[in-house]
Design a protein around this motif. Structure first.
Motif, PDB file in Angstrom:
ATOM      1  N   ASN A  22       0.813  -1.220   0.000  1.00 37.03           N
ATOM      2  CA  ASN A  22       0.000   0.000   0.000  1.00 37.03           C
ATOM      3  C   ASN A  22       0.848   1.272   0.000  1.00 37.03           C
ATOM      4  O   ASN A  22       0.432   2.308   0.517  1.00 37.03           O
ATOM      5  N   ALA A  37      -1.120   4.744   1.766  1.00 38.76           N
ATOM      6  CA  ALA A  37      -2.551   4.791   2.071  1.00 38.76           C
ATOM      7  C   ALA A  37      -2.948   3.553   2.871  1.00 38.76           C
ATOM      8  O   ALA A  37      -2.212   2.560   2.910  1.00 38.76           O
ATOM      9  N   ASP A  39      -5.254   1.364   2.249  1.00 38.14           N
ATOM     10  CA  ASP A  39      -5.452   0.207   1.382  1.00 38.14           C
ATOM     11  C   ASP A  39      -5.150   0.604  -0.051  1.00 38.14           C
ATOM     12  O   ASP A  39      -4.965   1.787  -0.376  1.00 38.14           O
ATOM     13  N   ASN A  41      -6.887   0.630  -2.830  1.00 41.17           N
ATOM     14  CA  ASN A  41      -7.825   1.485  -3.563  1.00 41.17           C
ATOM     15  C   ASN A  41      -7.674   2.948  -3.186  1.00 41.17           C
ATOM     16  O   ASN A  41      -7.736   3.844  -4.044  1.00 41.17           O
ATOM     17  N   ASP A  42      -7.457   3.222  -1.885  1.00 37.83           N
ATOM     18  CA  ASP A  42      -7.204   4.601  -1.461  1.00 37.83           C
ATOM     19  C   ASP A  42      -5.920   5.119  -2.097  1.00 37.83           C
ATOM     20  O   ASP A  42      -5.823   6.292  -2.472  1.00 37.83           O
ATOM     21  N   GLN A  45      -6.603   6.005  -5.707  1.00 34.91           N
ATOM     22  CA  GLN A  45      -7.374   7.241  -5.792  1.00 34.91           C
ATOM     23  C   GLN A  45      -6.493   8.468  -5.565  1.00 34.91           C
ATOM     24  O   GLN A  45      -6.620   9.479  -6.262  1.00 34.91           O
ATOM     25  N   ALA A  46      -5.569   8.357  -4.607  1.00 31.98           N
ATOM     26  CA  ALA A  46      -4.670   9.472  -4.324  1.00 31.98           C
ATOM     27  C   ALA A  46      -3.755   9.758  -5.510  1.00 31.98           C
ATOM     28  O   ALA A  46      -3.542  10.923  -5.896  1.00 31.98           O
ATOM     29  N   LYS A  49      -5.847  11.218  -8.372  1.00 29.43           N
ATOM     30  CA  LYS A  49      -6.223  12.598  -8.085  1.00 29.43           C
ATOM     31  C   LYS A  49      -5.078  13.544  -8.453  1.00 29.43           C
ATOM     32  O   LYS A  49      -5.306  14.624  -9.021  1.00 29.43           O
ATOM     33  N   TRP A 151      -9.652  -1.613 -10.714  1.00 26.34           N
ATOM     34  CA  TRP A 151     -10.133  -0.395 -10.046  1.00 26.34           C
ATOM     35  C   TRP A 151     -10.851   0.505 -11.033  1.00 26.34           C
ATOM     36  O   TRP A 151     -11.919   1.054 -10.733  1.00 26.34           O
TER      37      TRP A 151
END
Length: 430
Positions: A22, A37, A39, A41-42, A45-46, A49, A151
């Motif tokens: 992670n 992060a 996990d 998926n987080d 996403q970061a 972004k 994802w």
């Protein structure tokens, strides 16, 4: 609406690396930006972004080369947050040179044969027996569910799985296979501490979790450790109790649930354990004939039998296990004496007879790392065995396997993947 790729420029060169722990790194024109992060998926996403922000700042789409455990993906990201995948051949070299390119399959070509010019030529008649099925072969592949592609699919896309995910799906298919008749796997190394019991438990967990009817049998002349490393049921019965009740268990009126009074079910890993006798004052030694009786019983109630073993390759129960085996698994750590014992186990079976020699030559050797930082040593150990057996699999070190009850779900993802790979290798020999 499709992203306008003509607006993309050679810079910035962006890559995203997603690690199994992670953590990740986003590189923009060579400048590294570390991420972490809770996990994966987080983490994705970061990273995404930040990439979208980069595209918004520039006012045009950007290319991103993404790499995770499932492989390499080439993405185009717009300022509005739209994401599209590109095929490797469509990506300019300067946008992907920081990672190895994924070889792409050559485009299929179709040759159309022209009809003969003579319009009234009679058709050639062939035997109907030569006709193959008119049904189209199934070609649909489920979209990716893992990695960056999975994802993105969860956000509404429909990307194909990576080669790694396809490989994992094939291993799951093999581990889920139901055979016609019971199959027996013998796990043997004549040296203690060679990881026999964890090998039995983890292989049983893979097969059990994938729908198999599995029993892990501690075929040990004394108190074996399989009972210590697995869940205990609401009783203390062992193989000796099965021998005593064999007539009833083998009778035509016996029911499939009757065996539950003698085995210990693993609630999360979906297999049963037949323990060895744990009586410290006991004197009973299981004979070859009693191994035959036990094998008849468990063969009636299970489709897959994994037999843990003791260290005495001259004992009756050890040799009878080999007589019943359809597949041999030889576990070892990367310690020198365990590796040598694994070799001697294979050589001894090769010399014993034609059938055991065939088991040895088609064996699967599983090398388990004894501690962290030994990946290179483990690979070197594996290479020593490769010329002599059917397959060799390396399992990375995992703290959850050192002591206590073995629960497959507590293992690290890389460890679970390695055991799945090992189970598939075993299944190919059944």
């Amino acid at each position: 609406m499709a992203i306008e790729k003509s607006l993309i420029q050679p810079e910035p060169v962006i890559s995203a690396i997603i690690n199994g722990d992670n953590t990740g790194v986003l590189k923009i024109n060579g400048e590294e930006h570390p991420y972490e992060a809770p996990d994966v998926n987080d983490l994705r996403q970061a990273l995404m972004k930040r990439v979208i922000g980069e595209a918004a700042t520039l006012g045009r789409p950007v290319r991103v080369t993404s790499m995770d455990d499932s492989g390499v993906s080439y993405l185009v990201v717009s300022p509005a947050g739209e994401v599209e995948e590109e095929q490797p051949e469509a990506v300019p070299e300067d946008a992907s040179s920081i990672l190895e390119r994924i070889p792409s399959a050559p485009a299929a070509t179709t040759t159309v044969a022209k009809a003969p010019s003579t319009a009234d030529a009679p058709p050639t008649r062939r035997s109907i027996r030569e006709a193959s099925s008119f049904l189209a072969a199934p070609s649909a592949v489920e979209p990716a569910s893992q990695g960056i592609r999975g994802w993105l699919n969860s956000l509404g896309m429909s990307l194909a799985p990576s080669e790694e995910e396809l490989s994992e799906r094939e291993d799951i298919r093999l581990a889920s296979k139901h055979f016609a008749g019971t199959r027996t796997i013998a796990v043997a190394n004549q040296k203690g501490g060679s990881n026999k019991t964890p090998t039995v438990a983890d292989l049983a967990a893979v097969f059990g979790r994938n729908g198999g009817s599995v029993v892990a049998w501690d075929n040990n002349p004394t108190t074996g450790t399989l009972g210590w490393r697995t869940e205990k049921g609401d009783h203390s019965r062992s193989a000796l109790d099965v021998i005593a009740a064999a007539d009833a268990l083998l009778s035509p009126t016996a029911q499939s649930a009757d065996i539950n009074a003698f085995v210990h079910h693993q609630s999360t890993d979906k297999y049963d354990v037949l323990r060895s006798d744990a009586d410290v004052a006991g004197t009973h030694e299981v004979t070859a004939e009693e191994v035959d009786i036990l094998h008849r019983v468990v063969s009636k109630y299970y489709r897959l039998i994994l037999m843990d073993s003791g260290n005495n390759h001259r004992s009756a129960e050890w040799n009878r296990m080999i007589d019943h085996a359809d597949q041999l698994v030889v576990p070892t750590t990367n310690e020198e004496d365990r590796v040598e014992a694994a070799l001697l186990t294979l050589q001894g079976l090769d010399l014993k007879g034609e059938r055991s020699a065939d088991l040895a030559s088609n064996a699967v050797v599983i090398v388990s790392e004894r501690q962290r930082g030994e990946a290179r040593l483990s690979q070197e150990t594996a290479e020593k065995f490769r010329p002599y057996v059917r397959d060799v699999v390396v399992v990375p070190f995992d703290e959850a396997l050192k002591s206590g009850q073995i629960r497959f779900g507590a293992l690290q993802p890389a460890t679970r993947r390695a055991w799945l790979r090992a189970a598939a290798a075993v299944a190919r020999g059944l």
